[in-house]
Scaffold this motif. Structure first.
Motif, PDB file in Angstrom:
ATOM      1  N   CYS A  27       0.803  -1.264  -0.070  1.00 35.72           N
ATOM      2  CA  CYS A  27       0.200  -0.022   0.004  1.00 35.72           C
ATOM      3  C   CYS A  27       0.814   1.275   0.063  1.00 35.72           C
ATOM      4  O   CYS A  27       0.509   2.258  -0.856  1.00 35.72           O
ATOM      5  CB  CYS A  27      -0.944  -0.045   1.161  1.00 35.72           C
ATOM      6  N   ILE A  28       1.960   1.085   0.825  1.00 33.02           N
ATOM      7  CA  ILE A  28       2.989   2.410   0.601  1.00 33.02           C
ATOM      8  C   ILE A  28       3.673   2.355  -0.572  1.00 33.02           C
ATOM      9  O   ILE A  28       3.765   3.580  -1.226  1.00 33.02           O
ATOM     10  CB  ILE A  28       4.138   2.217   1.624  1.00 33.02           C
ATOM     11  N   LEU A  29       4.081   1.400  -1.200  1.00 32.88           N
ATOM     12  CA  LEU A  29       4.857   1.558  -2.418  1.00 32.88           C
ATOM     13  C   LEU A  29       3.917   1.938  -3.616  1.00 32.88           C
ATOM     14  O   LEU A  29       4.344   2.687  -4.762  1.00 32.88           O
ATOM     15  CB  LEU A  29       5.511   0.062  -2.822  1.00 32.88           C
ATOM     16  N   THR A  30       2.480   1.459  -3.502  1.00 27.59           N
ATOM     17  CA  THR A  30       1.621   1.795  -4.480  1.00 27.59           C
ATOM     18  C   THR A  30       0.704   3.201  -4.347  1.00 27.59           C
ATOM     19  O   THR A  30       0.145   3.494  -5.001  1.00 27.59           O
ATOM     20  CB  THR A  30       0.848   0.587  -4.970  1.00 27.59           C
ATOM     21  N   LYS A  31       0.879   3.560  -3.216  1.00 31.21           N
ATOM     22  CA  LYS A  31       0.083   4.813  -2.700  1.00 31.21           C
ATOM     23  C   LYS A  31      -1.408   4.457  -2.819  1.00 31.21           C
ATOM     24  O   LYS A  31      -1.813   5.182  -3.774  1.00 31.21           O
ATOM     25  CB  LYS A  31       0.453   5.957  -3.545  1.00 31.21           C
ATOM     26  N   LEU A  32      -1.704   3.451  -2.161  1.00 32.27           N
ATOM     27  CA  LEU A  32      -3.188   3.291  -2.172  1.00 32.27           C
ATOM     28  C   LEU A  32      -4.282   4.185  -1.860  1.00 32.27           C
ATOM     29  O   LEU A  32      -5.181   4.403  -2.634  1.00 32.27           O
ATOM     30  CB  LEU A  32      -3.287   2.231  -0.942  1.00 32.27           C
ATOM     31  N   GLU A  33      -3.791   5.161  -0.725  1.00 33.33           N
ATOM     32  CA  GLU A  33      -4.732   6.043  -0.672  1.00 33.33           C
ATOM     33  C   GLU A  33      -4.883   7.156  -2.046  1.00 33.33           C
ATOM     34  O   GLU A  33      -3.758   7.808  -2.643  1.00 33.33           O
ATOM     35  CB  GLU A  33      -4.111   7.208   0.602  1.00 33.33           C
ATOM     36  N   GLY A  34      -6.020   7.495  -2.663  1.00 33.66           N
ATOM     37  CA  GLY A  34      -6.267   8.032  -3.959  1.00 33.66           C
ATOM     38  C   GLY A  34      -6.014   7.407  -5.165  1.00 33.66           C
ATOM     39  O   GLY A  34      -6.138   7.689  -6.227  1.00 33.66           O
ATOM     40  N   SER A  35      -5.772   5.857  -5.020  1.00 36.46           N
ATOM     41  CA  SER A  35      -5.430   5.240  -6.236  1.00 36.46           C
ATOM     42  C   SER A  35      -6.699   4.559  -6.739  1.00 36.46           C
ATOM     43  O   SER A  35      -7.665   4.915  -6.207  1.00 36.46           O
ATOM     44  CB  SER A  35      -4.726   4.149  -5.769  1.00 36.46           C
ATOM     45  N   ARG A  36      -6.822   3.915  -7.885  1.00 41.51           N
ATOM     46  CA  ARG A  36      -7.920   3.413  -8.642  1.00 41.51           C
ATOM     47  C   ARG A  36      -8.757   2.121  -7.687  1.00 41.51           C
ATOM     48  O   ARG A  36      -9.696   2.181  -7.624  1.00 41.51           O
ATOM     49  CB  ARG A  36      -7.389   2.817  -9.834  1.00 41.51           C
ATOM     50  N   LEU A  37      -7.683   1.475  -6.762  1.00 43.17           N
ATOM     51  CA  LEU A  37      -8.236   0.518  -6.108  1.00 43.17           C
ATOM     52  C   LEU A  37      -8.957   1.211  -5.099  1.00 43.17           C
ATOM     53  O   LEU A  37      -9.839   0.734  -4.607  1.00 43.17           O
ATOM     54  CB  LEU A  37      -7.052  -0.480  -5.508  1.00 43.17           C
ATOM     55  N   GLU A  38      -8.182   2.145  -4.501  1.00 36.97           N
ATOM     56  CA  GLU A  38      -8.945   2.642  -3.401  1.00 36.97           C
ATOM     57  C   GLU A  38     -10.353   3.541  -3.764  1.00 36.97           C
ATOM     58  O   GLU A  38     -11.264   3.575  -2.970  1.00 36.97           O
ATOM     59  CB  GLU A  38      -8.052   3.784  -2.467  1.00 36.97           C
ATOM     60  N   SER A  39     -10.334   3.909  -4.867  1.00 37.91           N
ATOM     61  CA  SER A  39     -11.581   4.560  -5.438  1.00 37.91           C
ATOM     62  C   SER A  39     -12.734   3.452  -5.262  1.00 37.91           C
ATOM     63  O   SER A  39     -13.828   4.086  -5.373  1.00 37.91           O
ATOM     64  CB  SER A  39     -11.324   5.277  -6.678  1.00 37.91           C
ATOM     65  N   VAL A  40     -12.647   2.354  -5.781  1.00 39.22           N
ATOM     66  CA  VAL A  40     -13.376   1.283  -5.844  1.00 39.22           C
ATOM     67  C   VAL A  40     -13.996   1.140  -4.447  1.00 39.22           C
ATOM     68  O   VAL A  40     -15.180   1.074  -4.257  1.00 39.22           O
ATOM     69  CB  VAL A  40     -12.909  -0.009  -6.272  1.00 39.22           C
ATOM     70  N   PHE A  41     -13.177   1.150  -3.513  1.00 41.99           N
ATOM     71  CA  PHE A  41     -13.639   1.225  -2.074  1.00 41.99           C
ATOM     72  C   PHE A  41     -14.223   2.225  -1.710  1.00 41.99           C
ATOM     73  O   PHE A  41     -15.350   2.067  -0.642  1.00 41.99           O
ATOM     74  CB  PHE A  41     -12.420   0.877  -1.201  1.00 41.99           C
ATOM     75  N   ARG A  42     -13.783   3.312  -2.200  1.00 45.72           N
ATOM     76  CA  ARG A  42     -14.707   4.680  -1.694  1.00 45.72           C
ATOM     77  C   ARG A  42     -16.098   4.562  -2.319  1.00 45.72           C
ATOM     78  O   ARG A  42     -17.300   4.972  -1.639  1.00 45.72           O
ATOM     79  CB  ARG A  42     -14.116   5.847  -2.301  1.00 45.72           C
ATOM     80  N   LYS A  43     -16.309   3.919  -3.616  1.00 43.85           N
ATOM     81  CA  LYS A  43     -17.678   3.741  -3.859  1.00 43.85           C
ATOM     82  C   LYS A  43     -18.587   2.743  -3.089  1.00 43.85           C
ATOM     83  O   LYS A  43     -19.738   3.039  -2.915  1.00 43.85           O
ATOM     84  CB  LYS A  43     -17.521   3.390  -5.478  1.00 43.85           C
ATOM     85  N   ILE A  44     -17.820   1.752  -2.595  1.00 42.49           N
ATOM     86  CA  ILE A  44     -18.637   0.708  -1.739  1.00 42.49           C
ATOM     87  C   ILE A  44     -18.934   1.318  -0.512  1.00 42.49           C
ATOM     88  O   ILE A  44     -20.122   1.174  -0.015  1.00 42.49           O
ATOM     89  CB  ILE A  44     -17.711  -0.239  -1.501  1.00 42.49           C
ATOM     90  N   SER A  45     -18.080   2.224   0.045  1.00 45.64           N
ATOM     91  CA  SER A  45     -18.411   2.874   1.482  1.00 45.64           C
ATOM     92  C   SER A  45     -18.942   4.243   1.265  1.00 45.64           C
ATOM     93  O   SER A  45     -19.101   5.000   2.350  1.00 45.64           O
ATOM     94  CB  SER A  45     -16.926   3.085   2.070  1.00 45.64           C
ATOM     95  N   GLU A  46     -19.412   4.724   0.084  1.00 42.48           N
ATOM     96  CA  GLU A  46     -19.906   5.989  -0.013  1.00 42.48           C
ATOM     97  C   GLU A  46     -19.112   7.125   0.354  1.00 42.48           C
ATOM     98  O   GLU A  46     -19.426   7.918   1.288  1.00 42.48           O
ATOM     99  CB  GLU A  46     -21.167   6.055   0.579  1.00 42.48           C
ATOM    100  N   ASP A  47     -17.672   7.008   0.133  1.00 39.67           N
ATOM    101  CA  ASP A  47     -16.730   8.213   0.534  1.00 39.67           C
ATOM    102  C   ASP A  47     -16.419   8.180   2.097  1.00 39.67           C
ATOM    103  O   ASP A  47     -15.809   9.012   2.466  1.00 39.67           O
ATOM    104  CB  ASP A  47     -17.252   9.340   0.018  1.00 39.67           C
ATOM    105  N   GLU A  48     -16.778   6.797   2.730  1.00 35.52           N
ATOM    106  CA  GLU A  48     -16.459   6.731   3.868  1.00 35.52           C
ATOM    107  C   GLU A  48     -15.286   6.181   4.193  1.00 35.52           C
ATOM    108  O   GLU A  48     -14.694   5.432   3.246  1.00 35.52           O
ATOM    109  CB  GLU A  48     -17.431   6.241   4.960  1.00 35.52           C
ATOM    110  N   HIS A  49     -14.374   5.960   5.347  1.00 34.11           N
ATOM    111  CA  HIS A  49     -13.353   5.255   5.611  1.00 34.11           C
ATOM    112  C   HIS A  49     -13.420   3.816   5.835  1.00 34.11           C
ATOM    113  O   HIS A  49     -12.377   3.178   5.846  1.00 34.11           O
ATOM    114  CB  HIS A  49     -12.342   6.089   6.658  1.00 34.11           C
ATOM    115  N   ARG A  50     -14.775   3.557   5.993  1.00 32.28           N
ATOM    116  CA  ARG A  50     -14.954   1.909   6.364  1.00 32.28           C
ATOM    117  C   ARG A  50     -16.234   1.741   6.084  1.00 32.28           C
ATOM    118  O   ARG A  50     -17.178   2.659   5.801  1.00 32.28           O
ATOM    119  CB  ARG A  50     -14.801   1.676   7.798  1.00 32.28           C
TER     120      ARG A  50
END
Length: 899
Positions: A210-233
């Motif tokens: 996650c550090i090497l690929t900068k998970l925060e703000g990445s395409r993978l993290e954006s998928v999670f954001r859609k699931i959580s409706e822009d929440e952290h969990r």
């Protein structure tokens, strides 16, 4: 890895010394090593007992490990690639040879000598190591597995899962372009102060990724954001709903491939040591996506051997086949590059699962010696000769090492009668009971009274070697090299740039060389001894005085088992003459073997797709050539446990059904496939100098080509080398940043995919010089739906993980507007009846409230003609909130008005 079964591999109890360039007289005690496999099954590694020697090797960074995925073979006994001195012959049975490399034509041999007089423990070690290698290579693993594997040589250097920051930097930052902030963060995570090794577990490895690929703000993290409706969990219940709605393939039978339950999700996170009943965080989501069970693209169940499917007649299978198996390079010494015959090629092709290999046998210059194998007259072709005896010994040892199902030896016979008799004697003495010398009682070789010829099944022919050759006794005749009954050398077909260059060089050869390569080499009729051991694979001999269509009809009407050999041009010629139905009909009663045209002096390959589609069982390719056509062949036969046999679809097995591509294919439902490539991960870890952190990607679909039915050039293709391949645009060059390459948002859409069990998706990654650096071909029927990591492979089909693609797959049933209602009823009859009942109640009382359970729970999307179509991604591309009842009503009313 099963610790009990592989205890001998994990413990490293067996002692060896490393055989290094023949220097076996060095002090064995100081050079004593122990071979071990790490607990997760990534690498085979060794360490010297002498501490001083150990330090010297470590300081010189000498490689002391081999990735299991790069191992081709494990051998015990006399080494096959070197000559032992007389005093070394006494320990030849104690040799352990590990064969590895980048491809089957670029192999490395590592030799170890077992320090025990009794080699039975060595044999057990070798067998278990080979089984483990085959298991690792046949399984699909997630990104986390491959990231851990990449660190394995350093993590297990001291026999414990430890690593330091410098190891990670050296492995993953070869070009020194990653920002320093990432390494500072990793240093804090690993608590690096005194440069001591620290324990690494899966959660720490995941945090490093996650550090090497900068998970925060990445395409993978954006998928999670859609699931959580822009929440952290997000709650586990909501996460479970997303998994069942987006990660499940509704084409699958839920009784066999059930959806993931909430209980399963809880047990999985508990197994990964996350706190119970805690909401799903972005890190937990990343762990889920990078795991072996939930993030991989290939359905493992559909790759395994299905023994029940191996009981049909053998002519109802596609059979993995090789052309000029002995050849390890080009076919003429006058062509640029390597030109050689090598016994090792037979071993490697058989290890790859091939079930039909070719032997071009020629008279030995010394008539009293055994025949030889080579490519045409040595004086003309310039290729060396190899001994038939050596080849047969290699075949016997490797015939059933990776597959138990029958092996076919395709003989191109250029032997005199005396030499033929010697060849038969070699076959009988070397193969023994493995050679099928007579027919099975249930399957006579000839049928009378117009009865259909029946072939035995692969299951009934297990562990048997069959000979394919002509079966005649009356007189000696000659015919040209395996050639079809019409001259196709002057036919005009579209050529790729490489093929055009090859064709031009071929035209520059001398007349003698062209004749020898094309059709002037006599192939002799089998003597009585050879004819006696030919049964179900009798070669059909064309009659040159009649047309191609008549020859095909004659072969079909024969009352004996036979196999018809044709070159690649024949299928294309029949397509253009609208007589392809003759080949389809022949393939349902007899066997067809297709081989490359003679002008392919560089051992290039044709596309096998078109020949599979018309039912040809044996589509022979040059295994030594790494090309997209060979990659397609690998993907075809990775199924069914890599046994080399794949049963044809139903519509190809039934004799009364005729295939009509793009018009009507019985027993199939068309699908629409959407593919969105989000990102590429760790491309720089591939280790090739061709990659310079800039890459582009393209996606192709191999399905029913338009050319089969219309005789025109296939849609989306530009050459004859890609019949059936629908090309999509190539993404613009993008630079890798923090080990992630984000490509432009684009959806590759393929409508009306007819042959789900004979269709493939191909991903190609090119660098800025247009060199292919990685690829992956996926069989459509084995793809998991939803967001998946696609682990990439090299051009030679070796896994190059953790290099991978993050891809969204969406596969749903295609339906034209006029058939939408019928297909909905067939797709889910219970939901269809429930929907009709709901609509009846709503129209009877439009203002009444209904439960959410009444809402339509399935959706069918209308499609258009099959073909690649540019589609801009919708916003958002992931799951969204359920639409309101009002919007649903508006959409429904608009839909029914159109109807």
């Amino acid at each position: 890895m099963d610790e009990k079964e592989n205890k001998v591999l994990l413990d490293g109890e067996l002692k060896f010394f490393l055989y290094d360039n023949g220097n076996s007289n060095l002090d064995r005690l100081n050079r004593t090593i122990r071979l071990r496999v790490d607990p997760h099954g990534y690498i085979l590694y060794w360490r010297y007992k002498d501490k001083l020697l150990f330090k010297q090797k470590e300081l010189s960074r000498e490689k002391n490990y081999i990735f299991l995925e790069k191992i081709y073979d494990v051998r015990v006994g006399n080494p096959t690639n070197l000559e032992l001195s007389p005093h070394e012959q006494q320990v030849r049975q104690n040799f352990l040879t590990i064969v590895s490399g980048q491809s089957i034509t670029n192999l490395k041999f590592k030799h170890f000598v077992y320090l025990n007089k009794e080699p039975h423990d060595l044999q057990d070690f070798a067998e278990k190591l080979f089984r483990l290698v085959q298991k690792v290579k046949s399984e699909e693993h997630g990104l986390l597995y491959h990231f851990r594997k990449k660190l394995a040589p350093n993590m297990y250097a001291l026999f414990s899962p430890r690593c330091i920051e410098e190891d990670i930097i050296r492995i993953f930052d070869q070009n020194k372009k990653t920002t320093k902030n990432e390494w500072v963060s990793i240093g804090k995570l690993l608590s690096i102060h005194s440069r001591q090794n620290v324990n690494i577990d899966d959660q720490k490895l995941l945090k490093i990724i996650c550090i090497l690929t900068k998970l925060e703000g990445s395409r993978l993290e954006s998928v999670f954001r859609k699931i959580s409706e822009d929440e952290h969990r997000v709650s586990r219940e909501e996460f479970g709903e997303w998994v069942r709605r987006n990660q499940h393939d509704h084409r699958l039978n839920d009784a066999r491939f059930g959806q993931v339950s909430d209980k399963k999700i809880d047990s999985t996170f508990d197994e990964w040591n996350y706190q119970k009943d805690t909401p799903v965080t972005s890190q937990m989501f990343a762990h889920w996506m990078m795991s072996d069970d939930h993030g991989v693209v290939v359905t493992a169940q559909r790759q395994r051997l299905d023994v029940a499917s191996m009981r049909d007649p053998i002519n109802r299978y596609f059979i993995d086949s090789s052309h000029n198996t002995y050849c390890s390079g080009n076919q003429l010494v006058y062509a640029l590059g390597k030109c050689a015959a090598d016994v090792e090629m037979y071993r490697q092709v058989l290890l790859a699962g091939c079930r039909c290999i070719e032997l071009d046998v020629w008279d030995n210059k010394d008539k009293d010696e055994a025949p030889v194998i080579t490519h045409g007259p040595t004086a003309v072709m310039g290729m060396n000769e190899i001994s038939l005896i050596d080849v047969c010994l290699a075949i016997k040892e490797y015939a059933f090492k990776t597959s138990a199902y029958p092996l076919i030896l395709s003989i191109e016979n250029h032997l005199s009668r005396k030499q033929q008799e010697k060849m038969v004697q070699i076959f009988r003495s070397v193969f023994g009971d493995l050679l099928l010398t007579s027919s099975l009682s249930k399957y006579p070789l000839y049928e009378k009274d117009g009865k259909d010829i029946l072939y035995p099944s692969p299951e009934e022919l297990k562990y048997k070697i069959l000979i394919k050759a002509k079966k005649k006794f009356e007189k000696f005749e000659s015919r040209s090299r395996e050639s079809s009954s019409i001259d196709l050398s002057q036919q005009s077909f579209d050529l790729t740039e490489d093929e055009a260059l090859e064709h031009q060089i071929f035209k520059e050869l001398s007349e003698e060389q062209q004749k020898a390569q094309l059709a002037a080499l006599p192939e002799e009729t089998s003597c009585s001894e050879l004819s006696a051991i030919i049964n179900y694979m009798q070669a059909f001999e064309n009659n040159r005085s009649v047309s191609t269509g008549q020859n095909i009809d004659n072969a079909k009407n024969e009352n004996f088992h036979c196999i018809v050999s044709v070159d690649e041009n024949l299928t294309h010629a029949l397509i253009r003459n609208s007589t392809i139905d003759k080949v389809q009909s022949l393939a349902k009663s007899k066997l067809i073997r297709v081989y490359p045209k003679a002008s392919r002096i560089y051992s290039t390959n044709y596309c096998p797709m078109i020949h599979w589609l018309v039912g040809s069982q044996m589509v022979a390719l040059n295994y030594q050539t790494n090309c997209h056509n060979m990659q397609l062949n690998y993907a075809m036969f990775e199924r069914n446990g890599g046994s080399g046999y794949v049963r044809k679809p139903d519509y190809m097995r039934f004799r009364d059904i005729k295939l009509k591509p793009r018009i009507e294919i019985p027993f199939t439902i068309a699908y629409t496939i959407e593919v969105e490539v989000l990102s590429a991960y760790f491309l720089s870890s591939i280790g090739t100098e061709k990659f310079r952190r800039r890459s582009s990607i393209s996606v192709h679909l191999f399905d029913v080509p338009d050319v089969v039915s219309t005789g025109e050039t296939p849609t989306g293709t530009t050459s004859s080398n890609r019949p059936g391949g629908n090309s999509c645009r190539r993404a613009k060059l993008k630079e890798e940043i923090n080990f992630v390459t984000n490509y432009d948002r684009y959806i590759y859409r393929f409508d009306k995919v007819m042959l789900n069990d004979l269709s493939f998706l191909q991903f190609n990654i090119h660098n800025e010089s247009n060199n292919l650096i990685a690829q992956r071909v996926l069989h459509l029927d084995t793809i998991n739906n939803g967001y998946r990591f696609v682990i990439l492979r090299s051009p030679s089909n070796q896994c190059v993980g953790p290099a991978s693609l993050l891809v969204r797959f969406d596969c749903y049933m295609h339906s034209d507007r006029k058939n939408l209602r019928d297909h909905k009823q067939m797709y889910n009859p219970h939901a269809f009846d429930r929907e009709n009942d709901i609509w009846a109640r709503r129209f009877s009382n439009p203002f009444a409230d209904f439960d959410e359970s009444d809402q339509d729970n399935f959706l069918l999307v209308e499609g258009t003609r099959r073909g690649a179509e540019e589609t801009e991604p919708t916003t958002p591309t992931g799951p969204s909130k359920p639409i309101s009842f009002a919007h649903a009503m508006v959409d429904k009313i608009a839909f029914w008005k159109k109807k």
